[in-house]
Design a protein around this motif. Structure first.
Motif, PDB file in Angstrom:
ATOM      1  N   GLN A  54      13.762 -22.530 -27.799  1.00  0.00           N
ATOM      2  CA  GLN A  54      13.835 -21.917 -28.541  1.00  0.00           C
ATOM      3  C   GLN A  54      12.720 -21.564 -29.472  1.00  0.00           C
ATOM      4  N   TYR A  55      11.703 -22.615 -29.569  1.00  0.00           N
ATOM      5  CA  TYR A  55      10.706 -22.635 -30.569  1.00  0.00           C
ATOM      6  C   TYR A  55       9.371 -22.447 -29.856  1.00  0.00           C
ATOM      7  N   VAL A  56       9.394 -22.931 -28.500  1.00  0.00           N
ATOM      8  CA  VAL A  56       8.078 -22.864 -27.594  1.00  0.00           C
ATOM      9  C   VAL A  56       7.603 -21.520 -27.527  1.00  0.00           C
ATOM     10  N   ARG A  57       6.315 -21.259 -27.362  1.00  0.00           N
ATOM     11  CA  ARG A  57       5.630 -20.176 -26.829  1.00  0.00           C
ATOM     12  C   ARG A  57       4.613 -20.576 -25.579  1.00  0.00           C
ATOM     13  N   LEU A  58       4.736 -19.344 -24.958  1.00  0.00           N
ATOM     14  CA  LEU A  58       4.087 -19.387 -23.433  1.00  0.00           C
ATOM     15  C   LEU A  58       2.411 -19.319 -23.765  1.00  0.00           C
ATOM     16  N   ALA A  59       1.942 -20.235 -23.326  1.00  0.00           N
ATOM     17  CA  ALA A  59       0.150 -20.066 -23.319  1.00  0.00           C
ATOM     18  C   ALA A  59      -0.310 -19.462 -21.990  1.00  0.00           C
ATOM     19  N   ARG A  60       0.326 -19.955 -20.710  1.00  0.00           N
ATOM     20  CA  ARG A  60      -0.203 -19.411 -19.295  1.00  0.00           C
ATOM     21  C   ARG A  60       0.514 -19.846 -18.428  1.00  0.00           C
ATOM     22  N   VAL A  61       0.439 -18.999 -17.275  1.00  0.00           N
ATOM     23  CA  VAL A  61       1.627 -19.427 -16.054  1.00  0.00           C
ATOM     24  C   VAL A  61       0.249 -20.505 -15.325  1.00  0.00           C
ATOM     25  N   LEU A  62       0.972 -21.213 -14.929  1.00  0.00           N
ATOM     26  CA  LEU A  62       0.192 -22.237 -13.901  1.00  0.00           C
ATOM     27  C   LEU A  62       0.123 -21.721 -12.354  1.00  0.00           C
ATOM     28  N   TRP A  63       1.491 -21.541 -11.928  1.00  0.00           N
ATOM     29  CA  TRP A  63       1.948 -20.999 -10.673  1.00  0.00           C
ATOM     30  C   TRP A  63       3.193 -20.451 -10.654  1.00  0.00           C
ATOM     31  N   ALA A  64       3.496 -19.525  -9.850  1.00  0.00           N
ATOM     32  CA  ALA A  64       4.758 -19.008  -9.618  1.00  0.00           C
ATOM     33  C   ALA A  64       5.127 -18.728  -8.272  1.00  0.00           C
ATOM     34  N   THR A  65       6.287 -18.724  -7.815  1.00  0.00           N
ATOM     35  CA  THR A  65       6.791 -18.342  -6.592  1.00  0.00           C
ATOM     36  C   THR A  65       7.991 -17.319  -6.524  1.00  0.00           C
ATOM     37  N   VAL A  66       8.272 -16.845  -5.568  1.00  0.00           N
ATOM     38  CA  VAL A  66       9.209 -15.689  -5.689  1.00  0.00           C
ATOM     39  C   VAL A  66       9.972 -15.987  -4.155  1.00  0.00           C
ATOM     40  N   GLN A  67      11.352 -15.980  -4.207  1.00  0.00           N
ATOM     41  CA  GLN A  67      12.250 -16.380  -3.224  1.00  0.00           C
ATOM     42  C   GLN A  67      13.123 -14.826  -3.161  1.00  0.00           C
ATOM     43  N   PRO A  68      12.866 -14.360  -1.914  1.00  0.00           N
ATOM     44  CA  PRO A  68      13.672 -13.137  -1.693  1.00  0.00           C
ATOM     45  C   PRO A  68      15.132 -13.667  -1.232  1.00  0.00           C
ATOM     46  N   LEU A  69      16.104 -13.053  -2.027  1.00  0.00           N
ATOM     47  CA  LEU A  69      17.552 -13.090  -1.541  1.00  0.00           C
ATOM     48  C   LEU A  69      18.144 -11.875  -1.375  1.00  0.00           C
ATOM     49  N   LEU A  70      19.468 -11.852  -1.184  1.00  0.00           N
ATOM     50  CA  LEU A  70      20.038 -10.512  -0.696  1.00  0.00           C
ATOM     51  C   LEU A  70      19.885  -9.600  -1.871  1.00  0.00           C
ATOM     52  N   GLN A  71      20.588 -10.094  -3.102  1.00  0.00           N
ATOM     53  CA  GLN A  71      20.598  -8.912  -4.032  1.00  0.00           C
ATOM     54  C   GLN A  71      19.508  -8.804  -4.862  1.00  0.00           C
ATOM     55  N   SER A  72      18.522  -9.966  -5.117  1.00  0.00           N
ATOM     56  CA  SER A  72      17.537  -9.644  -5.952  1.00  0.00           C
ATOM     57  C   SER A  72      16.687 -11.247  -5.602  1.00  0.00           C
ATOM     58  N   SER A  73      15.415 -11.056  -6.173  1.00  0.00           N
ATOM     59  CA  SER A  73      14.413 -12.034  -5.881  1.00  0.00           C
ATOM     60  C   SER A  73      14.781 -13.173  -7.079  1.00  0.00           C
ATOM     61  N   ILE A  74      14.454 -14.548  -6.664  1.00  0.00           N
ATOM     62  CA  ILE A  74      14.420 -15.628  -7.762  1.00  0.00           C
ATOM     63  C   ILE A  74      13.036 -15.936  -7.890  1.00  0.00           C
ATOM     64  N   TYR A  75      12.478 -16.024  -8.933  1.00  0.00           N
ATOM     65  CA  TYR A  75      11.040 -16.303  -9.426  1.00  0.00           C
ATOM     66  C   TYR A  75      11.262 -17.767 -10.052  1.00  0.00           C
ATOM     67  N   THR A  76      10.364 -18.523  -9.673  1.00  0.00           N
ATOM     68  CA  THR A  76      10.103 -19.976 -10.354  1.00  0.00           C
ATOM     69  C   THR A  76       8.700 -19.987 -10.592  1.00  0.00           C
ATOM     70  N   VAL A  77       8.476 -20.277 -11.979  1.00  0.00           N
ATOM     71  CA  VAL A  77       7.375 -20.040 -12.889  1.00  0.00           C
ATOM     72  C   VAL A  77       6.979 -21.635 -13.496  1.00  0.00           C
ATOM     73  N   ALA A  78       6.000 -22.086 -12.988  1.00  0.00           N
ATOM     74  CA  ALA A  78       5.340 -23.336 -13.941  1.00  0.00           C
ATOM     75  C   ALA A  78       4.550 -22.678 -15.250  1.00  0.00           C
ATOM     76  N   ALA A  79       5.142 -23.058 -16.280  1.00  0.00           N
ATOM     77  CA  ALA A  79       4.117 -22.535 -17.440  1.00  0.00           C
ATOM     78  C   ALA A  79       3.822 -23.644 -18.210  1.00  0.00           C
ATOM     79  N   GLU A  80       2.655 -23.328 -18.774  1.00  0.00           N
ATOM     80  CA  GLU A  80       2.065 -24.238 -19.971  1.00  0.00           C
ATOM     81  C   GLU A  80       2.312 -23.561 -21.469  1.00  0.00           C
TER      82      GLU A  80
END
Length: 100
Positions: A54-80
């Motif tokens: 609730q208080y944290v702020r995004l500084a930068r994205v370290l890496w991210a993946t996308v997993q295509p599924l039937l209805q939508s894609s799932i994004y997994t994001v590692a953030a600092e």
């Protein structure tokens, strides 16, 4: 036959910057996590994690993946975050959060 599940694809570095999809998904995942988390959970770790998102702020994205599924894609994001902490969040294009 069963549909072959595609392995998550790593997003290119261009998508990790402030204008990229990974950055937008990380912000969305943080917002959704803050909305759905339970600050009154019996487990102190859950309460702490809830307060954090609730208080944290995004500084930068370290890496991210996308997993295509039937209805939508799932994004997994590692953030600092700006406080130096790191989060790994997953969110679907349809806004449903997945805790990772």
């Amino acid at each position: 036959g069963a549909l072959a599940r595609k392995a998550p694809g790593l997003l290119p570095a261009a998508e990790l910057g402030p204008e990229g999809i990974a950055h937008a998904m990380a912000l969305q995942a943080l917002r959704v996590s803050a909305e759905v988390c339970d600050a009154r959970d019996a487990d102190a770790r859950v309460r702490d994690a809830c307060a954090h998102v609730q208080y944290v702020r995004l500084a930068r994205v370290l890496w991210a993946t996308v997993q295509p599924l039937l209805q939508s894609s799932i994004y997994t994001v590692a953030a600092e975050c700006t406080d130096g902490s790191r989060l790994q969040l997953s969110v679907s294009e349809t806004r449903a959060p997945f805790c990772g």
